[in-house]
Design an enzyme around this catalytic site. Structure first.
Site, PDB file in Angstrom:
ATOM      1  N   GLU A 127      65.645  14.752  10.352  1.00  8.21           N
ATOM      2  CA  GLU A 127      65.688  13.898  11.539  1.00  8.21           C
ATOM      3  C   GLU A 127      64.321  13.895  12.204  1.00  8.21           C
ATOM      4  O   GLU A 127      63.492  14.782  11.950  1.00  8.21           O
ATOM      5  CB  GLU A 127      66.743  14.414  12.515  1.00  8.21           C
ATOM      6  N   PRO A 128      64.053  12.917  13.059  1.00 11.43           N
ATOM      7  CA  PRO A 128      62.747  12.880  13.735  1.00 11.43           C
ATOM      8  C   PRO A 128      62.388  14.179  14.450  1.00 11.43           C
ATOM      9  O   PRO A 128      61.225  14.595  14.465  1.00 11.43           O
ATOM     10  CB  PRO A 128      62.904  11.722  14.728  1.00 11.43           C
ATOM     11  N   ILE A 157      63.641   9.755   4.302  1.00 14.63           N
ATOM     12  CA  ILE A 157      64.752   9.917   3.360  1.00 14.63           C
ATOM     13  C   ILE A 157      64.423   9.233   2.033  1.00 14.63           C
ATOM     14  O   ILE A 157      64.242   8.007   1.963  1.00 14.63           O
ATOM     15  CB  ILE A 157      66.058   9.348   3.940  1.00 14.63           C
ATOM     16  N   THR A 158      64.375  10.031   0.982  1.00 13.47           N
ATOM     17  CA  THR A 158      64.080   9.529  -0.358  1.00 13.47           C
ATOM     18  C   THR A 158      65.113   8.493  -0.792  1.00 13.47           C
ATOM     19  O   THR A 158      66.314   8.700  -0.641  1.00 13.47           O
ATOM     20  CB  THR A 158      64.059  10.683  -1.366  1.00 13.47           C
ATOM     21  N   GLN A 279      31.198  28.194 -20.676  1.00 14.51           N
ATOM     22  CA  GLN A 279      32.136  29.274 -20.413  1.00 14.51           C
ATOM     23  C   GLN A 279      32.902  29.078 -19.108  1.00 14.51           C
ATOM     24  O   GLN A 279      34.100  29.394 -19.025  1.00 14.51           O
ATOM     25  CB  GLN A 279      31.403  30.618 -20.394  1.00 14.51           C
ATOM     26  N   GLU A 363      62.243  19.317   0.147  1.00 16.90           N
ATOM     27  CA  GLU A 363      63.310  20.268  -0.200  1.00 16.90           C
ATOM     28  C   GLU A 363      62.953  21.688   0.232  1.00 16.90           C
ATOM     29  O   GLU A 363      63.267  22.670  -0.447  1.00 16.90           O
ATOM     30  CB  GLU A 363      63.661  20.186  -1.691  1.00 16.90           C
ATOM     31  N   THR A 365      59.688  23.420   2.819  1.00 21.40           N
ATOM     32  CA  THR A 365      58.267  23.717   2.712  1.00 21.40           C
ATOM     33  C   THR A 365      58.041  25.116   2.148  1.00 21.40           C
ATOM     34  O   THR A 365      58.946  25.962   2.129  1.00 21.40           O
ATOM     35  CB  THR A 365      57.584  23.629   4.089  1.00 21.40           C
TER      36      THR A 365
END
Length: 380
Positions: A127-128, A157-158, A279, A363, A365
């Site tokens: 939510e905001p 929201i995905t 290297q 999902e 942090t």
């Protein structure tokens, strides 16, 4: 203990790789990234081959594969392309909640269109004013006769702009805190639902996100997903599983970036020598490969436990943390090997760099993952 994939699992990886080599063309991925559009045509082809939610049971259109097998598909899709791969794996997101906690009626209605590639779904938590903290929500569901009336706003929201249905977490009893939350499935065409696309994300631009406003949205009692007042706990169990999927997503992106950097180092000439002859580049490549192998073992272990019916929250959090932080570092190092060319869009490493960053955020942090793991480790 066997670290070797079965022949069936190797065939799954080969099948996904064959699909991506045909469909995941760099110019196509760049186009969807630029236009910020969902690749529906590729998504439907992916579903036709059984790669969308393959762990769903066959009666719901899935393949009945193990969660570990599904992770192999996620990893391979995102290895092939970070943008298109992510679009493929996020389509079933809200459907996962139906699969885990929904009624038989809900599963039969919502899951088959996902596995056929006809629908994508959303799950609305953020939510905001409540991002990582969903212990109290401003989005409410008020019982009214045989219905619930939902009011509130969910953001970031995905799939929201293109989802056929949304599973939303609501506060039903404000005075009860987390013990007063429930999940509901909301069809896209319901009255009072307003969705606004959020544009100009940094990365994963072929996977749209949006803001959802619920304005006295009326849903029937049978829209309840899982047990009443168990929404918070259902959501935590859901994340304990899907976070391992995000870990596999990050691993795939990083593996793809590593392979591109390895190939480039073998071909790019500087000071009369290939980059791979220096290297400092050799050591960087070894460190990248070592980090990937280490993270992969932890992710696979978490998936193995899930398939055994043991969801271990701290292990899921540790797997996501290690895999995503490793992936961000590996992609960053890959871009460094490309030098200035890695900074321009003609070389896809720039897009991988933008795409992989979200894995440390959504999902849960990195910081929230550590908080959760610490509570379990300390017995709090």
């Amino acid at each position: 203990m066997d670290f070797e994939l079965t022949e069936e699992q190797k065939e799954i990886k080969r099948a996904v790789r064959e699909f991506t080599e045909k469909e995941f063309k760099p110019e196509i991925a760049r186009e969807y990234d630029l236009k910020e559009e969902f690749p529906w045509e590729i998504y439907r082809k992916c579903a036709k081959l059984g790669f969308i939610a393959p762990h769903f049971e066959e009666e719901y259109g899935g393949q009945g594969l193990s969660f570990f097998d599904y992770l192999l598909i996620i990893e391979e899709l995102c290895r092939a392309d970070s943008t298109l791969g992510t679009a493929m794996i996020t389509g079933p997101f809200g459907g996962e909640l139906i699969h885990m906690f929904g009624s038989e009626e809900q599963k039969k209605k919502y899951l088959p269109p996902i596995t056929r590639g006809e629908w994508v779904s959303s799950a609305a938590f953020t939510e905001p004013n409540h991002g990582s903290d969903i212990t109290f929500l401003e989005t409410t569901a008020k019982p009214e006769g045989d219905h619930y009336i939902i009011n509130g706003t969910k953001t970031l929201i995905t799939n929201a702009p293109i989802a056929s249905f949304i599973v939303v977490l609501c506060q039903v009893k404000p005075e009860a805190g987390v013990k007063g939350q429930s999940l509901f499935v909301v069809d896209r065409d319901v009255e009072g639902l307003d969705i606004t696309k959020i544009e100009h994300k940094m990365g994963i631009k072929a996977s749209p996100i949006g803001e959802i406003s619920f304005n006295s949205v009326r849903v029937p009692k049978n829209a309840l997903v899982g047990c009443e007042f168990m929404g918070f706990y259902h959501s935590m169990e859901f994340f304990d599983v899907t976070r391992v999927g995000v870990a596999a997503q990050a691993l795939g992106m990083a593996q793809g970036a590593y392979e591109k950097a390895l190939k480039y180092a073998k071909e790019r000439m500087q000071f009369g020598r290939r980059l791979s002859d220096f290297q400092v580049i050799q050591h960087k490549l070894v460190d990248m490969a070592t980090a990937l192998e280490s993270a992969r073992l932890l992710v696979y272990k978490a998936a193995w436990y899930i398939d055994k019916g043991r969801i271990i929250p701290e292990l899921s959090c540790m797997a996501k943390n290690l895999a995503t932080s490793t992936a961000v570092k590996v992609v960053n190092d890959a871009l460094q090997i490309f030098g200035g060319y890695g900074y321009i869009s003609d070389y896809d490493i720039e897009r991988y760099y933008r795409d992989v960053r979200i894995t440390e955020i959504y999902e849960g942090t990195t910081e929230i993952q550590k908080n959760i793991a610490a509570r379990f480790l300390l017995g709090k």
